[in-house]
Design a protein around this motif. Structure first.
Motif, mmCIF file in Angstrom:
data_model
loop_
_atom_site.group_PDB
_atom_site.id
_atom_site.type_symbol
_atom_site.label_atom_id
_atom_site.label_comp_id
_atom_site.label_asym_id
_atom_site.label_seq_id
_atom_site.Cartn_x
_atom_site.Cartn_y
_atom_site.Cartn_z
ATOM 1 N N GLN A 141 -13.960 -5.008 -6.954
ATOM 2 C CA GLN A 141 -13.986 -3.703 -7.395
ATOM 3 C C GLN A 141 -12.769 -3.462 -8.404
ATOM 4 N N CYS A 188 0.918 -1.167 0.005
ATOM 5 C CA CYS A 188 0.106 0.042 -0.041
ATOM 6 C C CYS A 188 0.871 1.293 0.141
ATOM 7 N N ASP A 206 -9.481 -3.780 -8.056
ATOM 8 C CA ASP A 206 -8.420 -2.933 -7.687
ATOM 9 C C ASP A 206 -7.677 -3.721 -6.538
ATOM 10 N N LEU A 217 -6.642 -3.773 -2.829
ATOM 11 C CA LEU A 217 -7.312 -3.648 -1.600
ATOM 12 C C LEU A 217 -6.354 -3.702 -0.259
ATOM 13 N N CYS A 218 -6.000 -2.768 0.269
ATOM 14 C CA CYS A 218 -5.135 -2.826 1.368
ATOM 15 C C CYS A 218 -5.651 -3.399 2.609
ATOM 16 N N SER A 219 -5.088 -4.280 3.153
ATOM 17 C CA SER A 219 -5.705 -5.108 4.341
ATOM 18 C C SER A 219 -5.895 -4.290 5.637
ATOM 19 N N CYS A 236 -1.460 -5.705 0.220
ATOM 20 C CA CYS A 236 -2.540 -5.573 -0.462
ATOM 21 C C CYS A 236 -3.010 -6.730 -1.232
ATOM 22 N N GLY A 280 -7.610 -0.271 4.216
ATOM 23 C CA GLY A 280 -8.623 -0.103 3.343
ATOM 24 C C GLY A 280 -8.413 0.575 2.161
ATOM 25 N N SER A 281 -7.410 0.955 1.926
ATOM 26 C CA SER A 281 -7.301 2.126 0.553
ATOM 27 C C SER A 281 -7.471 1.067 -0.823
ATOM 28 N N LEU A 282 -7.859 1.675 -1.655
ATOM 29 C CA LEU A 282 -7.980 0.998 -3.105
ATOM 30 C C LEU A 282 -7.021 1.524 -3.933
ATOM 31 N N ASP A 295 -9.110 -7.416 -5.422
ATOM 32 C CA ASP A 295 -10.449 -7.361 -4.910
ATOM 33 C C ASP A 295 -11.278 -7.707 -6.150
#
Length: 348
Positions: free
Chosen positions: A26, A13, A28, A30-32, A20, A35-37, A23
């Motif tokens: 989405q 991320c 893209d 996804l940061c675990s 990350c 939560g950023s995409l 996903d």
């Protein structure tokens, strides 16, 4: 590809440095952690559908895979699977056997892939629906299958185009009864094969192949990026182009024979032999997504496969002998009742 090393830069991320994963819902990363995409789309995505020419008489050198992925080998089926970043597994997605770090071997670079379009929750629901719709299934099948393990993998495939100039010799039936005989026919047809999908691994069983072949579209292809594999496993490509073409021969033979029979358009056609001049070969070396449920019923391992493209579901299942006997008795009773009614009406 360096054994035992992974470059995590592409799947970290940019905001927090966390891990990350891709996903599917989405499309893209996804940061675990935060939560950023993070988008994976690029201006060059359309180039992923590019096909490459191949001349069997003058084959070009094929570039090896040089990516720093961790390679694991299944002790049960022998498949070599790569895991990106923290997406490590204790079991093989193909056969559910144990995996260990493998000795580095020759592999070829993946040209493109279709990212997962179906996420785990959707796949689990599709599996449950498929199991619940099985006729004559044991009463405990839903419970047993729910205790199984769902795995995901990008399976290796080829796409092939070719132009076939075919000369054939065939026979067909004329007349009937004692006058029935066969006549010969010689002809020529031209066939263009486009995007024939061919499994590039012996671990892609007919069940897996049938679960994934139905909704492939070249427009779904994206350039290979580690981000698309983050959170998933993938099998590497080991076949040369010629080996892929050889693996496609049996399927192509069936298609050619069926097309010749359609061209003849006579009763009971039979293709005695044919020869073809193949030109215009083009190929892609790609990865396609699949979910696989592994479960065991009374000591027998079984699979249910969900296409990661469109959710189409195929599987292996047990039958209840008591329910089968009941269905058989019901069909027999209905047949007898129909015969009695038919006879009573006097219609002969």
């Amino acid at each position: 590809m360096a054994h035992g090393t992974v470059d995590q830069t592409d799947i970290q991320c940019p905001s927090c440095g966390g891990q990350c994963a891709f996903d599917p819902a989405q499309h893209d990363l996804l940061c675990s952690s935060c939560g950023s995409l993070w988008p994976l789309a690029t201006d060059d995505d359309h180039e992923a559908a590019t096909e490459f020419p191949y001349n069997p008489n003058a084959p070009m050198p094929e570039p090896p895979s040089l990516r720093g992925d961790q390679v694991h080998q299944c002790k049960t089926c022998g498949g070599e699977v790569i895991f990106i970043g923290a997406a490590l597994s204790e079991n093989c997605p193909y056969c559910d056997g144990p995996v260990v770090l493998a000795t580095e071997g020759t592999a070829f670079a993946t040209m493109a892939l279709v990212p997962f379009r179906i996420d785990r929750a959707y796949a689990a629901g599709a599996i449950t629906d498929w199991v619940n719709r099985r006729v004559a299934a044991p009463n405990d099948l839903t419970k047993v299958s729910a205790e199984g393990r769902i795995a995901s993998i990008y399976a290796p495939f080829w796409t092939f185009d070719s132009k076939e100039a075919i000369e054939y010799w065939a026979t067909y039936q004329v007349g009937s009864g004692k006058n029935r005989r066969r006549r010969g026919r010689k002809g020529r047809i031209n066939i263009d094969f486009n995007d024939m999908l061919v499994p590039a691994s012996p671990h892609v069983t007919p069940l897996i192949r049938d679960g994934i072949l139905h909704d492939f579209k070249p427009s779904y292809l994206r350039p290979y990026q580690a981000g698309y594999l983050a959170g998933f496993a993938a099998e590497r490509h080991h076949m040369t182009v010629q080996e892929g073409l050889d693996a496609n021969e049996a399927d192509k033979d069936v298609l050619i024979r069926n097309l010749i029979k359609g061209e003849i358009d006579k009763p009971n056609p039979r293709v005695e032999r044919y020869r073809t001049d193949t030109t215009g070969i083009q190929y892609r070396r790609i990865l396609l997504p699949v979910w696989i449920l592994h479960y065991t019923y009374h000591g027998t391992a079984k699979k249910v496969v969900v296409s990661g493209i469109d959710g189409r579901t195929f599987g292996e299942r047990p039958f209840s002998p008591w329910k089968l006997a009941g269905f058989s008795a019901l069909i027999t009773a209905l047949t007898m009742a129909f015969g009695l009614v038919w006879g009573a009406t006097g219609i002969l």
